[in-house]
Design an enzyme around this catalytic site. Sequence first.
Site, PDB file in Angstrom:
ATOM      1  N   ASP A   1      41.647 -36.980   1.261  1.00 50.73           N
ATOM      2  CA  ASP A   1      42.613 -38.012   1.662  1.00 50.73           C
ATOM      3  C   ASP A   1      44.056 -37.505   1.611  1.00 50.73           C
ATOM      4  O   ASP A   1      44.960 -38.161   2.141  1.00 50.73           O
ATOM      5  CB  ASP A   1      42.508 -39.238   0.745  1.00 50.73           C
ATOM      6  CG  ASP A   1      41.210 -40.007   0.942  1.00 50.73           C
ATOM      7  OD1 ASP A   1      40.743 -40.065   2.095  1.00 50.73           O
ATOM      8  OD2 ASP A   1      40.676 -40.537  -0.044  1.00 50.73           O
TER       9      ASP A   1
ATOM     10  N   ASP B   1      40.348 -48.034   3.678  1.00 43.98           N
ATOM     11  CA  ASP B   1      38.948 -47.661   3.548  1.00 43.98           C
ATOM     12  C   ASP B   1      38.130 -48.917   3.279  1.00 43.98           C
ATOM     13  O   ASP B   1      38.578 -49.811   2.558  1.00 43.98           O
ATOM     14  CB  ASP B   1      38.757 -46.680   2.388  1.00 43.98           C
ATOM     15  CG  ASP B   1      39.085 -45.253   2.797  1.00 43.98           C
ATOM     16  OD1 ASP B   1      38.900 -44.926   3.980  1.00 43.98           O
ATOM     17  OD2 ASP B   1      39.511 -44.472   1.934  1.00 43.98           O
TER      18      ASP B   1
ATOM     19  N   ARG C   1      27.377 -34.938   7.708  1.00 48.99           N
ATOM     20  CA  ARG C   1      27.122 -36.340   7.364  1.00 48.99           C
ATOM     21  C   ARG C   1      25.721 -36.542   6.779  1.00 48.99           C
ATOM     22  O   ARG C   1      25.068 -37.546   7.028  1.00 48.99           O
ATOM     23  CB  ARG C   1      27.345 -37.258   8.569  1.00 48.99           C
ATOM     24  CG  ARG C   1      28.820 -37.325   8.978  1.00 48.99           C
ATOM     25  CD  ARG C   1      29.090 -38.399  10.005  1.00 48.99           C
ATOM     26  NE  ARG C   1      28.393 -38.130  11.250  1.00 48.99           N
ATOM     27  CZ  ARG C   1      27.722 -39.041  11.949  1.00 48.99           C
ATOM     28  NH1 ARG C   1      27.652 -40.283  11.524  1.00 48.99           N
ATOM     29  NH2 ARG C   1      27.119 -38.725  13.072  1.00 48.99           N
ATOM     30  N   MET C   2      25.280 -35.577   5.982  1.00 50.17           N
ATOM     31  CA  MET C   2      24.011 -35.729   5.271  1.00 50.17           C
ATOM     32  C   MET C   2      23.989 -34.807   4.058  1.00 50.17           C
ATOM     33  O   MET C   2      24.823 -33.911   3.912  1.00 50.17           O
ATOM     34  CB  MET C   2      22.816 -35.447   6.192  1.00 50.17           C
ATOM     35  CG  MET C   2      22.815 -34.087   6.845  1.00 50.17           C
ATOM     36  SD  MET C   2      21.425 -33.927   8.006  1.00 50.17           S
ATOM     37  CE  MET C   2      21.825 -32.356   8.768  1.00 50.17           C
ATOM     38  N   SER C   3      23.045 -35.075   3.175  1.00 50.74           N
ATOM     39  CA  SER C   3      22.839 -34.250   1.986  1.00 50.74           C
ATOM     40  C   SER C   3      21.344 -34.195   1.734  1.00 50.74           C
ATOM     41  O   SER C   3      20.566 -34.870   2.415  1.00 50.74           O
ATOM     42  CB  SER C   3      23.566 -34.853   0.782  1.00 50.74           C
ATOM     43  OG  SER C   3      23.049 -36.141   0.472  1.00 50.74           O
TER      44      SER C   3
ATOM     45  N   PHE D   1      26.654 -33.235   0.352  1.00 44.07           N
ATOM     46  CA  PHE D   1      27.113 -33.965   1.541  1.00 44.07           C
ATOM     47  C   PHE D   1      28.400 -33.333   2.058  1.00 44.07           C
ATOM     48  O   PHE D   1      29.253 -32.885   1.286  1.00 44.07           O
ATOM     49  CB  PHE D   1      27.372 -35.423   1.184  1.00 44.07           C
ATOM     50  CG  PHE D   1      27.986 -36.218   2.304  1.00 44.07           C
ATOM     51  CD1 PHE D   1      27.190 -36.809   3.270  1.00 44.07           C
ATOM     52  CD2 PHE D   1      29.365 -36.358   2.399  1.00 44.07           C
ATOM     53  CE1 PHE D   1      27.750 -37.540   4.306  1.00 44.07           C
ATOM     54  CE2 PHE D   1      29.934 -37.080   3.431  1.00 44.07           C
ATOM     55  CZ  PHE D   1      29.122 -37.673   4.386  1.00 44.07           C
ATOM     56  N   SER D   2      28.545 -33.297   3.368  1.00 46.75           N
ATOM     57  CA  SER D   2      29.806 -32.861   3.971  1.00 46.75           C
ATOM     58  C   SER D   2      30.142 -33.802   5.116  1.00 46.75           C
ATOM     59  O   SER D   2      29.248 -34.381   5.747  1.00 46.75           O
ATOM     60  CB  SER D   2      29.711 -31.416   4.484  1.00 46.75           C
ATOM     61  OG  SER D   2      28.970 -31.362   5.690  1.00 46.75           O
ATOM     62  N   ALA D   3      31.441 -33.955   5.371  1.00 47.18           N
ATOM     63  CA  ALA D   3      31.879 -34.840   6.446  1.00 47.18           C
ATOM     64  C   ALA D   3      31.438 -34.308   7.804  1.00 47.18           C
ATOM     65  O   ALA D   3      31.288 -35.074   8.760  1.00 47.18           O
ATOM     66  CB  ALA D   3      33.397 -34.982   6.402  1.00 47.18           C
TER      67      ALA D   3
END
Length: 690
Positions: A535, A321, A394-396, A389-391
């Site tokens: 992960d 990462d 991709r925003m919050s 936020f969520s993958a």
Amino acid sequence: MNSTSTVRQPGGPRQQRRHTPKANLSDLYQRAFKEAWVKLNPKIMVKNPVMFMVWVGTLITGMLTLNPNLFGVTGTSAMFNGLVTVILLFTVLFANFAEAVAEGRGKAQADALRSTQTQTYAQRILADGSLEMVSSTHLRKGDRIVVSVGDIIPADGEVLEGVASVDESAITGESAPVLKEPGSDVASSVTGGTRIISDELIIRVTADPGKGFIDRMIDLVEGAERSKTPNEIALTVLLAVLTLVFLIVVATLPPPANYIDSPVSITLLIALLVALIPTTIGGLLSAIGIAGMDRVAQFNVVATSGRAVEACGDINTLVLDKTGTITLGNRLAETFLPVNGHSLKEVAAIALAASIFDTTPEGKSIVRLAEKMGATLDFDRQQAEGVEFSARTRMSGTDLPDGSEVRKGAVDAIRGFVRSRGGKSPTGLDEAYGKVSHLGGTPLAVCRNDEIYGVIYLKDIIKPGIQERFNQLRRMGVRTVMLTGDNRITASVIAKEAGVDDFIAEATPEDKIQVIQQEQAAGKLVAMTGDGTNDAPALAQANVGLAMNSGTQAAKEAANMVDLDSDPTKLIDLVTIGKQLLITRGALTTFSLANDIAKYFAIIPAMFAGIGIGALNIMDLKSPQSAVLSALIYNALIIPALIPLALRGVKFRPLSADQLLQRNILVYGLGGIIVPFVAIKLIDLGISLL
């Protein structure tokens, strides 16, 4: 018993920190010496075929000491048989001692971990909100507890409410306190045995008594039997085959020896067998493997098995990462870039509104920067609702009381959000996006409903010295891949500055698994780090998965290594340790096999002294008996002499496989021939003076 909550405020009496105790070397060696005798048990000895043969030889020569003619007239005296017996016994004891010392260091680590566990009392929150004082042994998964300044956290858990500093030095050895708060996966995780040094937390217990993180680490460290790694098993099989071959060779010698009228005694045959078989590596093999895990432990990393440590040495690809591994950690808001004719103050106000519910360090830095610029909320926060936020998106952001939607996130994600509401991408957005990206920063767009107001510049800083470390990995043949949620331009700038071989931009958790699977499908071994629940699948898929102690329970359970210091960069060190383990095993195997040449020239002329092969006595040893004893004494003493090297490991140099092989042959192959010639001759001279 029920009680009311009483909160102790910071500023009370300072609690004395507990430090992880170090193993007392004197006690360690005393226990190892006793354990060496215990390991003479045949059920234990048979697990090491090389040393088991020496053990059997010791029994036979011991019987011949009591009765030299037990198997017929042998021509060797009880005194000679007794000396051989003592030397062989010490050979076995030295090998057992080496393994016991290595095991003792691991047990010392388990004792150090166990010392962090104390039975404490906790304030458990009942259904009606009252508090009940209970022993930590009565806590169960799902219980909610209150811990205040000075308290030892009684069990692993997740922070639900409050912000507090926690002293984790009892586990990590790091004296700096760690901030714990709800929100992120990492910051909300607490470990039993650590101490609250400020404020108060409400924690949900995540592990039953005896099943916490420290308990699992202790079980791993002091498991009843260390499982051998694939390479170790392969080498053990090779040594067993060599031992069997040499046993057959020695067993077939008496008939031809009798035929040429030069009978060989059983004691000399046993001495020849011990000289032929690779006793040096046979005696140190287990110690090398155990020491590899111990060296990992010295880096404050706990490995679930020796297989994980060894796999580090075979790693071909490192998946890393960007944040926290290649860069210094949390990105911080540096400035706002207005677009579409909006003012800096307007962008700051929208950024503040979009981040007010964001508990991540990035979100908090945006709030601080906006407030510093004078931005304030123009709505009642209590009536607004945060959007996490969520993958996927991709925003919050925040849904405002008047129905408006303010969002921040990846520029293309915000573009799509605005277009879905009838808006369009404003003039200047691409320019602001490119400016931040070319600086190596992360651009986040902010919008309200169908209008984009500007871009937030999140600044990343490359860790000092990281490029040189990647260069070392490249010289070792290890490929590095950086994963980041940043856009391609930002990712490209950081990848070039850091010196990684490849990168994947705008990566999702699913991308991590795909990268690992693709590399593994190509026959590569892959290592990665992680700390979040998302992960966990990738950590489980990787050949080496290093989880952070500060991470979630799911990540730590999926990984095969846990870093107590929570330093992702340490994965690079683990690759070095793994390669050092493999190099040490190879070096000592080379040295052990090369040793045999000198021992042949000592014992074979002594066995057949009566048939005129004195020309083979190139060391000019004084007598057949002296030659045998000198070779066996050297054979015994070389094991304890190499224990420090086996435990410490051969010094690692970042060279290619061919260069390492050449160096191995030159230093340990040639050295393995020269050293015993000199040592056996010196021992022979010493014996002749007695």
